[in-house]
Design a protein around this motif. Structure first.
Motif, PDB file in Angstrom:
ATOM      1  N   UNK A 168       0.826  -1.298   0.112  1.00 26.66           N
ATOM      2  CA  UNK A 168       0.089   0.158   0.257  1.00 26.66           C
ATOM      3  C   UNK A 168       0.797   1.024  -0.053  1.00 26.66           C
ATOM      4  N   UNK A 169       0.714   1.864  -0.947  1.00 26.31           N
ATOM      5  CA  UNK A 169       1.611   3.132  -1.225  1.00 26.31           C
ATOM      6  C   UNK A 169       0.829   4.283  -0.663  1.00 26.31           C
ATOM      7  N   UNK A 170       1.452   5.333   0.207  1.00 26.13           N
ATOM      8  CA  UNK A 170       0.461   6.274   0.813  1.00 26.13           C
ATOM      9  C   UNK A 170       1.486   7.521   0.829  1.00 26.13           C
ATOM     10  N   UNK A 171       1.197   8.398  -0.012  1.00 23.80           N
ATOM     11  CA  UNK A 171       2.266   9.453  -0.413  1.00 23.80           C
ATOM     12  C   UNK A 171       3.639   8.982  -0.814  1.00 23.80           C
ATOM     13  N   UNK A 172       4.593   9.199   0.208  1.00 25.11           N
ATOM     14  CA  UNK A 172       5.860   8.894   0.131  1.00 25.11           C
ATOM     15  C   UNK A 172       6.219   7.743   1.014  1.00 25.11           C
ATOM     16  N   UNK A 173       5.164   6.966   1.780  1.00 22.80           N
ATOM     17  CA  UNK A 173       5.429   5.853   2.475  1.00 22.80           C
ATOM     18  C   UNK A 173       4.723   4.503   1.855  1.00 22.80           C
ATOM     19  N   UNK A 174       5.264   3.511   1.970  1.00 22.21           N
ATOM     20  CA  UNK A 174       4.937   2.146   1.512  1.00 22.21           C
ATOM     21  C   UNK A 174       4.965   1.449   2.628  1.00 22.21           C
ATOM     22  N   UNK A 175       3.678   0.402   2.772  1.00 18.59           N
ATOM     23  CA  UNK A 175       3.468  -0.627   3.646  1.00 18.59           C
ATOM     24  C   UNK A 175       3.119  -1.879   2.885  1.00 18.59           C
ATOM     25  N   UNK A 176       4.010  -2.655   2.898  1.00 17.28           N
ATOM     26  CA  UNK A 176       3.742  -4.275   2.553  1.00 17.28           C
ATOM     27  C   UNK A 176       3.432  -4.978   3.354  1.00 17.28           C
ATOM     28  N   UNK A 177       2.189  -5.664   3.212  1.00 14.78           N
ATOM     29  CA  UNK A 177       1.300  -6.726   4.043  1.00 14.78           C
ATOM     30  C   UNK A 177       1.282  -8.235   3.646  1.00 14.78           C
ATOM     31  N   UNK A 178       1.547  -9.041   4.489  1.00 16.10           N
ATOM     32  CA  UNK A 178       1.666 -10.486   4.028  1.00 16.10           C
ATOM     33  C   UNK A 178       1.270 -11.135   5.273  1.00 16.10           C
ATOM     34  N   UNK A 179       0.305 -12.194   5.053  1.00 19.85           N
ATOM     35  CA  UNK A 179      -0.090 -13.030   6.421  1.00 19.85           C
ATOM     36  C   UNK A 179      -0.067 -14.494   6.212  1.00 19.85           C
ATOM     37  N   UNK A 180       0.347 -15.169   7.294  1.00 19.55           N
ATOM     38  CA  UNK A 180       0.509 -16.561   7.344  1.00 19.55           C
ATOM     39  C   UNK A 180      -0.252 -17.252   8.270  1.00 19.55           C
ATOM     40  N   UNK A 181      -0.577 -18.611   7.871  1.00 20.38           N
ATOM     41  CA  UNK A 181      -1.032 -19.340   8.989  1.00 20.38           C
ATOM     42  C   UNK A 181       0.208 -19.761  10.059  1.00 20.38           C
ATOM     43  N   UNK A 182      -0.037 -19.595  11.215  1.00 21.62           N
ATOM     44  CA  UNK A 182       1.208 -19.726  12.280  1.00 21.62           C
ATOM     45  C   UNK A 182       1.171 -21.166  12.456  1.00 21.62           C
ATOM     46  N   UNK A 183       2.322 -21.819  12.844  1.00 17.25           N
ATOM     47  CA  UNK A 183       2.728 -22.973  13.111  1.00 17.25           C
ATOM     48  C   UNK A 183       3.038 -23.181  14.459  1.00 17.25           C
ATOM     49  N   UNK A 184       3.219 -24.224  15.023  1.00 16.99           N
ATOM     50  CA  UNK A 184       3.840 -24.627  16.273  1.00 16.99           C
ATOM     51  C   UNK A 184       5.228 -23.878  16.471  1.00 16.99           C
ATOM     52  N   UNK A 185       5.548 -23.253  17.539  1.00 11.33           N
ATOM     53  CA  UNK A 185       6.808 -22.558  17.672  1.00 11.33           C
ATOM     54  C   UNK A 185       7.247 -21.320  16.853  1.00 11.33           C
ATOM     55  N   UNK A 186       6.361 -20.937  16.046  1.00 15.37           N
ATOM     56  CA  UNK A 186       6.153 -20.005  14.971  1.00 15.37           C
ATOM     57  C   UNK A 186       5.812 -18.969  15.395  1.00 15.37           C
ATOM     58  N   UNK A 187       6.269 -17.695  16.027  1.00 18.10           N
ATOM     59  CA  UNK A 187       5.718 -16.336  16.275  1.00 18.10           C
ATOM     60  C   UNK A 187       6.317 -15.235  15.863  1.00 18.10           C
ATOM     61  N   UNK A 188       5.944 -14.054  15.833  1.00 16.18           N
ATOM     62  CA  UNK A 188       6.609 -12.914  15.464  1.00 16.18           C
ATOM     63  C   UNK A 188       7.880 -12.586  16.367  1.00 16.18           C
ATOM     64  N   UNK A 189       8.101 -13.317  17.601  1.00 18.35           N
ATOM     65  CA  UNK A 189       9.444 -13.405  18.413  1.00 18.35           C
ATOM     66  C   UNK A 189      10.245 -14.267  17.470  1.00 18.35           C
ATOM     67  N   UNK A 190       9.969 -15.513  17.037  1.00 22.37           N
ATOM     68  CA  UNK A 190      10.882 -16.280  16.444  1.00 22.37           C
ATOM     69  C   UNK A 190      11.198 -15.759  14.898  1.00 22.37           C
ATOM     70  N   UNK A 191      10.061 -15.176  14.155  1.00 25.23           N
ATOM     71  CA  UNK A 191      10.296 -14.698  12.723  1.00 25.23           C
ATOM     72  C   UNK A 191      11.250 -13.162  13.004  1.00 25.23           C
TER      73      UNK A 191
END
Length: 331
Positions: free
Chosen positions: A202-225
């Motif tokens: 998503x491009x908003x002016x001079x800033x861009x934000x890319x979004x991607x979603x995943x199914x979470x698996x055991x032992x996989x969290x934002x901390x480990x990623x």
């Protein structure tokens, strides 16, 4: 709590040291409930954040608060025992969000009640706050601390959970994103080339934000990623810091790049993440909103208002090649 915090602060300003009964009453280091120590720390963070939004560096803030560089700890008008300009700047860096600096300050004993009170006293003296203004600051701090204990009031959201904010959304299958006039959407396909869509930028002016979603698996969290990303970026030559931002702990990276003309430059990126019920949403901020001095809230607000639809499977003949990815579709 505000009254107790006020008493502890007043006694420290008068005596210049922390009495044992003040240390006990503050309950500094107890973060799972509201305490006078948490109110005092929050008051200091509010003041420091005000200065950061004015574009001041931690070193500049320390100087403005009277912590002038000197031969050793204790140098400077606003400093206290064992807290000179360098130490004050390091603590301020941590309190503004640098996770590594915060951990280091804690290990060095700088992130203690004495350090917080020393800095808060310096703020009061630098600003010339009256007694009523001190009470007002502590009142704001108490409200902010209570709000933090209640947890985040925004998402990202799960499509099946209550509380999803009302408003217009653009349906991308596995994601629903706020519909905002003027934003440009760019889609990222999977590597198989069969038409599957994995991410949206998503491009908003001079800033861009890319979004991607995943199914979470055991032992996989934002901390480990996040840990994996930090290691990979560091191996690739990037300078990376963990940072406590509006969306939680994020990564802020400075990545060396080579332009088409052969010249070298640095690209700034911020990596956001959120663990939902059975899914993980990752966001990557680039452009002006990722600059070190940026205080633009748009990427965080947009990230927090995104809705994840984990049950979306996509067309049968164009599923994502990337394992565990929640597919998207072009509207």
């Amino acid at each position: 709590m505000r009254r107790k915090a006020r008493e502890i602060l007043a006694r420290f300003r008068r005596d210049g040291f922390i009495a044992p009964e003040s240390e006990s009453a503050a309950e500094f280091g107890v973060w799972d409930r509201l305490t006078p120590g948490r109110v005092l720390l929050t008051a200091l963070q509010l003041e420091l954040n005000d200065r950061r939004t004015e574009g001041h560096s931690p070193e500049r803030i320390a100087t403005d608060l009277g912590f002038t560089p000197g031969p050793g700890p204790g140098a400077g008008v606003g400093s206290g025992p064992g807290l000179g300009h360098e130490e004050a700047a390091a603590v301020i860096t941590g309190l503004l969000g640098d996770v590594a600096a915060l951990r280091h300050a804690d290990q060095q004993g700088r992130l203690a009640l004495s350090g917080v009170l020393t800095l808060l006293r310096a703020v009061i003296e630098a600003e010339g706050y009256t007694e009523s203004e001190i009470d007002e600051l502590l009142g704001f701090a108490e409200e902010a601390a209570r709000a933090a204990l209640r947890g985040p009031v925004s998402g990202p959201w799960d499509a099946g959970s209550p509380g999803v904010p009302e408003g217009e959304y653009t349906d991308l299958g596995g994601l629903r994103i706020p519909a905002q006039p003027g934003n440009e959407l760019k889609f990222v396909g999977d590597r198989s080339g069969d038409g599957g869509v994995l991410a949206v930028t998503v491009v908003h002016g001079r800033t861009a934000l890319q979004l991607q979603a995943y199914h979470r698996t055991p032992g996989r969290s934002w901390d480990t990623v996040r840990a994996d990303l930090l290691a990979k970026l560091s191996r690739d030559g990037a300078s990376v810091r963990e940072w406590a931002g509006p969306a939680g702990v994020e990564l802020r990276a400075e990545v060396p790049v080579v332009r088409r003309d052969g010249s070298h430059a640095t690209m700034h990126s911020r990596f956001l993440g959120f663990d939902g019920p059975g899914w993980l949403l990752r966001g990557v901020v680039t452009g002006a909103g990722a600059a070190p001095d940026s205080t633009d809230d748009w990427p965080y607000e947009f990230f927090g208002n995104t809705v994840v639809v984990p049950e979306f499977a996509g067309p049968a003949d164009s599923g994502p090649a990337e394992r565990n990815a929640i597919p998207l579709r072009i509207p």
